[in-house]
Design a protein around this motif. Structure first.
Motif, short mmCIF file in Angstrom:
data_model
loop_
_atom_site.label_atom_id
_atom_site.label_comp_id
_atom_site.label_asym_id
_atom_site.label_seq_id
_atom_site.Cartn_x
_atom_site.Cartn_y
_atom_site.Cartn_z
N UNK A 196 103.23 102.51 54.70
CA UNK A 196 103.66 102.89 53.35
C UNK A 196 103.99 104.38 53.28
N UNK A 197 103.16 105.20 53.92
CA UNK A 197 103.44 106.64 53.94
C UNK A 197 104.81 106.91 54.56
N UNK A 198 105.09 106.21 55.66
CA UNK A 198 106.34 106.41 56.38
C UNK A 198 107.54 106.02 55.52
N UNK A 199 107.41 104.94 54.76
CA UNK A 199 108.50 104.50 53.88
C UNK A 199 108.82 105.58 52.85
N UNK A 200 107.79 106.13 52.22
CA UNK A 200 108.01 107.15 51.20
C UNK A 200 108.62 108.41 51.79
N UNK A 201 108.14 108.79 52.99
CA UNK A 201 108.68 109.99 53.63
C UNK A 201 110.13 109.76 54.04
N UNK A 202 110.45 108.59 54.58
CA UNK A 202 111.81 108.29 55.01
C UNK A 202 112.77 108.24 53.83
N UNK A 203 112.31 107.68 52.72
CA UNK A 203 113.14 107.58 51.52
C UNK A 203 113.34 108.95 50.87
N UNK A 204 112.42 109.87 51.16
CA UNK A 204 112.48 111.16 50.48
C UNK A 204 112.15 111.02 49.01
N UNK A 205 111.40 109.96 48.69
CA UNK A 205 111.05 109.67 47.30
C UNK A 205 109.58 109.27 47.26
N UNK A 206 108.75 110.12 46.68
CA UNK A 206 107.36 109.76 46.55
C UNK A 206 106.44 110.58 47.43
N UNK A 207 105.13 110.40 47.19
CA UNK A 207 104.10 111.13 47.90
C UNK A 207 103.07 110.17 48.49
N UNK A 208 102.77 110.36 49.77
CA UNK A 208 101.69 109.63 50.39
C UNK A 208 100.47 110.52 50.45
N UNK A 209 99.31 109.97 50.10
CA UNK A 209 98.07 110.74 50.11
C UNK A 209 97.05 110.01 50.99
N UNK A 210 96.67 110.65 52.08
CA UNK A 210 95.70 110.08 53.01
C UNK A 210 94.29 110.50 52.61
N UNK A 211 93.38 109.53 52.55
CA UNK A 211 91.98 109.82 52.24
C UNK A 211 91.22 109.94 53.55
N UNK A 212 90.79 111.14 53.88
CA UNK A 212 90.09 111.38 55.15
C UNK A 212 89.35 112.70 55.09
N UNK A 213 88.25 112.77 55.81
CA UNK A 213 87.50 114.02 55.92
C UNK A 213 87.92 114.81 57.15
N UNK A 214 88.64 114.13 58.07
CA UNK A 214 89.02 114.77 59.32
C UNK A 214 90.53 114.90 59.42
N UNK A 215 91.03 115.98 60.04
CA UNK A 215 92.47 116.12 60.25
C UNK A 215 93.00 114.98 61.11
N UNK A 216 94.11 114.39 60.72
CA UNK A 216 94.71 113.29 61.46
C UNK A 216 96.23 113.44 61.45
N UNK A 217 96.85 112.88 62.47
CA UNK A 217 98.31 112.79 62.46
C UNK A 217 98.71 111.71 61.48
N UNK A 218 99.58 112.03 60.55
CA UNK A 218 99.91 111.09 59.49
C UNK A 218 101.29 111.37 58.92
N UNK A 219 101.87 110.35 58.28
CA UNK A 219 103.12 110.51 57.55
C UNK A 219 102.86 110.80 56.08
N UNK A 220 101.59 110.92 55.71
CA UNK A 220 101.26 111.27 54.33
C UNK A 220 101.61 112.74 54.08
N UNK A 221 101.85 113.06 52.83
CA UNK A 221 102.21 114.44 52.46
C UNK A 221 100.99 115.28 52.12
N UNK A 222 99.95 114.62 51.61
CA UNK A 222 98.75 115.33 51.19
C UNK A 222 97.52 114.52 51.59
#
Length: 258
Positions: A196-222
């Motif tokens: 889902x994060x990747x879809x929003x990033x690819x579309x250039x429409x929307x924000x992905x928010x990853x819930x995590x305490x540790x740094x991770x590689x992600x397509x989320x924006x925040x």
């Protein structure tokens, strides 16, 4: 959290996108005004009324006989022969239960359009053997594929569908596709939410928010650290909506939470 989600839904179209089946999630959440995309988006239903619920999409419906926990008594005559001829027999659930029952802590969950083998409570030394057991079972079910989430093995129909596709479908169904005044927000903490994060990033429409305490590689924006911060974000989102001027030209938000 429930009150926060309810308040968000009063102001924005809100969906829960999850790997669990719709019935379980709806029973747990108890909010009929939401959209629910269960089984990794393979079972999408609209808000419920007292009389009925709206089934919006079930792209993997034909795979139910493969996944479902059927009893031999339910399969009769030509139907039994037809399913067995395709290597189905409706036995994937039972086969996984049988294969994993000797692994302490392993649990197989039937999520309607997918099966989940949880290993959160399994000793780490047994993880690899458990994966091999599951792979061995799936050799008899070519219509299913194996993916991995957070301490869970997901067995799904082998079709091109995931949480990202579910988000695209919801946006289109709600009339928000390619709308410049709509800001989709997707919050998730699982590996499968990356679709889902990747879809929003690819579309250039929307924000992905990853819930995590540790740094991770992600397509989320925040990112947010934990459910407490998620709840605070939702509360502030509602406060922002209530404070803004009705005439202000601001983007609408389609909030989607895993």
């Amino acid at each position: 959290m429930k009150a926060a989600v309810r308040n968000v839904a009063k102001h924005f179209p809100t969906a829960i996108v999850t790997g669990r089946c719709v019935e379980k999630v709806h029973s747990f959440v108890g909010l009929s005004e939401l959209y629910y995309a269960g089984s990794h988006g393979m079972d999408i239903k609209g808000p419920r009324s007292k009389k009925h619920e709206t089934v919006l999409l079930q792209p993997a419906r034909e795979f139910l006989p493969v996944i479902d926990k059927l009893n031999h008594e339910e399969l009769t005559g030509a139907r039994t022969r037809r399913l067995r001829a395709h290597g189905h027999g409706g036995q994937a659930y039972r086969a996984l239960e049988e294969a994993t029952k000797a692994t302490p802590g392993a649990r197989v969950e039937n999520n309607k359009f997918c099966l989940s083998v949880h290993f959160r409570c399994v000793d780490e030394k047994s993880w690899s053997p458990l994966v091999e057991q599951v792979k061995a079972v799936l050799r008899d079910f070519p219509d299913l594929k194996l993916t991995e989430g957070r301490k869970v093995l997901e067995i799904r129909p082998a079709i091109m569908w995931d949480k990202g596709k579910a988000v695209e479908f919801l946006l289109k169904s709600l009339g928000f596709d390619d709308r410049s005044d709509v800001l989709p927000v997707y919050i998730g903490d699982d590996r499968t939410d990356e679709d889902a994060f990747k879809v929003l990033r690819t579309r250039g429409q929307g924000l992905g928010i990853l819930v995590t305490k540790c740094p991770k590689e992600t397509d989320a924006s925040y990112s947010l650290q934990d459910p407490t911060e998620v709840m605070e974000f939702l509360v502030r989102l509602v406060q922002w909506e209530r404070m803004r001027s009705p005439s202000a030209a601001r983007p609408r938000v389609a909030a989607q939470q895993q």
